[in-house]
Design an enzyme around this catalytic site. Structure first.
Site, PDB file in Angstrom:
ATOM      1  N   ASP A   1      33.611  14.594  44.865  1.00  0.00           N
ATOM      2  CA  ASP A   1      34.341  14.164  43.539  1.00  0.00           C
ATOM      3  C   ASP A   1      34.097  14.931  42.453  1.00  0.00           C
ATOM      4  OD1 ASP A   1      35.199  11.788  45.117  1.00  0.00           O
ATOM      5  OD2 ASP A   1      33.771  10.550  43.969  1.00  0.00           O
TER       6      ASP A   1
ATOM      7  N   LYS B   1      50.264  12.017  27.994  1.00  0.00           N
ATOM      8  CA  LYS B   1      50.507  11.651  29.415  1.00  0.00           C
ATOM      9  C   LYS B   1      51.519  12.463  30.009  1.00  0.00           C
ATOM     10  CE  LYS B   1      49.054   6.600  29.508  1.00  0.00           C
ATOM     11  NZ  LYS B   1      49.572   5.319  29.904  1.00  0.00           N
TER      12      LYS B   1
ATOM     13  N   ARG C   1      41.653  17.415  46.695  1.00  0.00           N
ATOM     14  CA  ARG C   1      42.361  16.014  46.436  1.00  0.00           C
ATOM     15  C   ARG C   1      42.551  16.362  44.904  1.00  0.00           C
ATOM     16  NH1 ARG C   1      38.196  12.041  45.017  1.00  0.00           N
ATOM     17  NH2 ARG C   1      37.952  11.213  47.451  1.00  0.00           N
TER      18      ARG C   1
HETATM   19  P1  FDA Z   1      48.026   6.199  35.791  1.00  0.00           P
HETATM   20  O1  FDA Z   1      46.413   5.967  35.152  1.00  0.00           O
HETATM   21  O2  FDA Z   1      49.012   6.495  34.945  1.00  0.00           O
HETATM   22  O3  FDA Z   1      48.524   4.919  36.548  1.00  0.00           O
HETATM   23  C1  FDA Z   1      49.981   4.739  37.311  1.00  0.00           C
HETATM   24  C2  FDA Z   1      50.131   3.211  37.710  1.00  0.00           C
HETATM   25  O4  FDA Z   1      49.266   2.923  38.465  1.00  0.00           O
HETATM   26  C3  FDA Z   1      49.821   2.423  36.397  1.00  0.00           C
HETATM   27  O5  FDA Z   1      51.101   2.348  35.630  1.00  0.00           O
HETATM   28  C4  FDA Z   1      49.476   1.221  37.029  1.00  0.00           C
HETATM   29  O6  FDA Z   1      50.790   0.545  37.646  1.00  0.00           O
HETATM   30  C5  FDA Z   1      48.647   1.571  38.307  1.00  0.00           C
HETATM   31  N1  FDA Z   1      47.269   1.691  37.775  1.00  0.00           N
HETATM   32  C6  FDA Z   1      46.664   2.822  37.631  1.00  0.00           C
HETATM   33  N2  FDA Z   1      45.404   2.323  37.484  1.00  0.00           N
HETATM   34  C7  FDA Z   1      45.212   0.969  37.505  1.00  0.00           C
HETATM   35  C8  FDA Z   1      44.220   0.265  37.381  1.00  0.00           C
HETATM   36  N3  FDA Z   1      42.778   0.367  36.809  1.00  0.00           N
HETATM   37  N4  FDA Z   1      44.494  -1.228  37.521  1.00  0.00           N
HETATM   38  C9  FDA Z   1      45.672  -1.687  37.664  1.00  0.00           C
HETATM   39  N5  FDA Z   1      46.611  -0.675  37.870  1.00  0.00           N
HETATM   40  C10 FDA Z   1      46.509   0.485  37.821  1.00  0.00           C
HETATM   41  N6  FDA Z   1      39.220  10.877  38.840  1.00  0.00           N
HETATM   42  C11 FDA Z   1      38.239  11.872  38.372  1.00  0.00           C
HETATM   43  O7  FDA Z   1      38.144  12.368  37.398  1.00  0.00           O
HETATM   44  N7  FDA Z   1      37.509  12.550  39.461  1.00  0.00           N
HETATM   45  C12 FDA Z   1      37.616  11.994  40.887  1.00  0.00           C
HETATM   46  O8  FDA Z   1      37.116  12.846  41.798  1.00  0.00           O
HETATM   47  C13 FDA Z   1      38.397  10.993  41.127  1.00  0.00           C
HETATM   48  N8  FDA Z   1      38.782  10.603  42.243  1.00  0.00           N
HETATM   49  C14 FDA Z   1      39.951   9.775  42.702  1.00  0.00           C
HETATM   50  C15 FDA Z   1      40.146   9.366  44.043  1.00  0.00           C
HETATM   51  C16 FDA Z   1      41.196   8.802  44.464  1.00  0.00           C
HETATM   52  C17 FDA Z   1      41.636   8.412  45.675  1.00  0.00           C
HETATM   53  C18 FDA Z   1      42.177   8.376  43.245  1.00  0.00           C
HETATM   54  C19 FDA Z   1      43.378   7.600  43.414  1.00  0.00           C
HETATM   55  C20 FDA Z   1      41.839   8.506  42.145  1.00  0.00           C
HETATM   56  C21 FDA Z   1      40.625   9.485  41.575  1.00  0.00           C
HETATM   57  N9  FDA Z   1      40.205   9.581  40.266  1.00  0.00           N
HETATM   58  C22 FDA Z   1      39.457  10.572  40.101  1.00  0.00           C
HETATM   59  C23 FDA Z   1      41.001   8.702  39.313  1.00  0.00           C
HETATM   60  C24 FDA Z   1      42.091   9.483  38.705  1.00  0.00           C
HETATM   61  O9  FDA Z   1      41.713  10.710  37.982  1.00  0.00           O
HETATM   62  C25 FDA Z   1      42.913   8.606  37.687  1.00  0.00           C
HETATM   63  O10 FDA Z   1      41.981   8.198  36.653  1.00  0.00           O
HETATM   64  C26 FDA Z   1      43.404   7.324  38.323  1.00  0.00           C
HETATM   65  O11 FDA Z   1      44.036   7.549  39.577  1.00  0.00           O
HETATM   66  C27 FDA Z   1      44.499   6.506  37.515  1.00  0.00           C
HETATM   67  O12 FDA Z   1      45.491   7.603  37.306  1.00  0.00           O
HETATM   68  P2  FDA Z   1      46.921   7.674  38.185  1.00  0.00           P
HETATM   69  O13 FDA Z   1      47.215   8.738  38.694  1.00  0.00           O
HETATM   70  O14 FDA Z   1      46.952   6.308  39.203  1.00  0.00           O
HETATM   71  O15 FDA Z   1      47.905   6.985  36.938  1.00  0.00           O
END
Ligand code: FDA
Length: 309
Positions: free
Chosen positions: A130, A199, A182
């Site tokens: 990670d 964003k 990833r």
């Molecule tokens: P965004 O935050 O814009 O969310 C898009 C949509 O997803 C939202 O509108 C909502 O519908 C839904 N959503 C997102 N988060 C939600 C929540 N907490 N509760 C409810 N709904 C939610 N980061 C990092 O810095 N180092 C790492 O190693 C990892 N590893 C990792 C593994 C995996 C498998 C995932 C999916 C994510 C990570 N992350 C991570 C976290 C990543 O950086 C990020 O913070 C989150 O995925 C949220 O970003 P989104 O891309 O989902 O978009």
């Protein structure tokens, strides 16, 4: 502003100690955490697998301050590997370097991570490193690129955060070395000199980097719940003739289950990150920071709990 405050609070040790032992707080955390034990996490993996979704197991914990904590995390990782192998669970594992003592004794850290990766290699289990805050980015990439990836090859992968301004250059090097990535947006509090603040910019960076990964021919993880980004990734893959089997979407336990299952039903590979353990506080706070609307449900649930009791 709310996001910044929540991420700031995620690092406060006193609050951590208080919240971790609070019964009600644990109830809220359970939305994002698959229980306290490896057994509960494996049960969650099995439930996901009934719909064809695979998993990444993660023992929660980070930024440990003592060698004892680091040793316990190494043992925890070894237990996960043993369990995956014994149960033939459809899962791989993630590790956080600061949980294994990255900021403590260098020799002991190196010995611990080698133990984990040697065992994973013997068992044929993939391990993902990670990515944490930007204070650790360079050291993490150096370790991965100069030491771990040359030694363990396709058995290990790394994470790149699209919000970092440096990531396009990092991905070019990683692609030249044929590393597995990833891609995520990034979950930590970073200054605008280091990370895109808007964003819109983060999404644009994400899509550009995802396209670069998909075009590389290696098997990568597209980790996001953002439907607009997912649509663009799917469209790009279709346009370039990149089959769904050539990459996977990754999402977090408890978030957008509808999207997880929808993508799987469409024939895409989907992997869910399944965190477990008692050290859930910083992880939970970062999830709250990404979805401040969840904060609204907390007082509602407190009220409901209060009325129900
Ligand atoms: P965004 O935050 O814009 O969310 C898009 C949509 O997803 C939202 O509108 C909502 O519908 C839904 N959503 C997102 N988060 C939600 C929540 N907490 N509760 C409810 N709904 C939610 N980061 C990092 O810095 N180092 C790492 O190693 C990892 N590893 C990792 C593994 C995996 C498998 C995932 C999916 C994510 C990570 N992350 C991570 C976290 C990543 O950086 C990020 O913070 C989150 O995925 C949220 O970003 P989104 O891309 O989902 O978009």
């Amino acid at each position: 502003m709310l996001r910044q405050t929540l991420i700031y609070l995620s690092k406060q040790q006193r609050l951590n100690d208080f919240v971790r032992t609070n019964w009600l707080a644990s109830r809220f955390a359970s939305r994002f955490v698959a229980g306290d034990t490896l057994d509960t996490a494996v049960a969650a993996v099995r439930a996901l697998n009934t719909t064809g979704i695979t998993a990444t197991l993660d023992l929660l914990g980070e930024s440990v301050r003592t060698q004892e904590e680091a040793r316990a995390a190494v043992e925890g990782a070894l237990s996960i590997l043993a369990k995956i192998a014994a149960e033939k669970a459809p899962a791989n594992m993630s590790i956080k370097l600061t949980q294994l003592g990255f900021d403590l004794d260098a020799a002991e850290f190196a010995a611990g991570i080698r133990r984990i990766l040697d065992r994973a290699k013997q068992l044929g289990i993939f391990v993902r490193v990670d990515m944490e805050g930007s204070a650790h980015t360079q050291r993490t990439l150096d370790l991965f690129e100069k030491d771990l990836h040359p030694a363990y090859g396709d058995g290990i992968g790394i994470v790149i955060q699209a919000y970092l301004r440096r990531s396009a250059a990092d991905i070019e090097r990683l692609m030249a070395a044929k590393a597995k990535v990833r891609l995520c947006k990034g979950a930590y509090l970073e200054p605008p000199t280091v990370a895109f603040p808007a964003k819109r910019e983060i999404a644009a960076s994400y899509v550009a980097l995802a396209q670069r990964l998909l075009a590389s021919g290696q098997y990568h993880g597209i980790a996001t719940h953002d439907p607009a980004i997912i649509a663009q990734v799917k469209a790009y893959a279709k346009e370039k003739g990149i089959a769904p089997a050539r990459f996977e979407f990754q999402m977090l336990y408890g978030i957008r289950r509808d999207l997880q299952q929808g993508l799987r039903a469409e024939g895409y590979n989907v992997r869910v990150y399944v965190p477990f353990g008692t050290h859930w506080y910083p992880y939970f706070m970062r999830r709250l920071a990404e979805s401040p609307s969840t904060l609204f449900f907390i007082p509602m649930s407190v009220l409901k709990e209060g009325i129900g009791r």
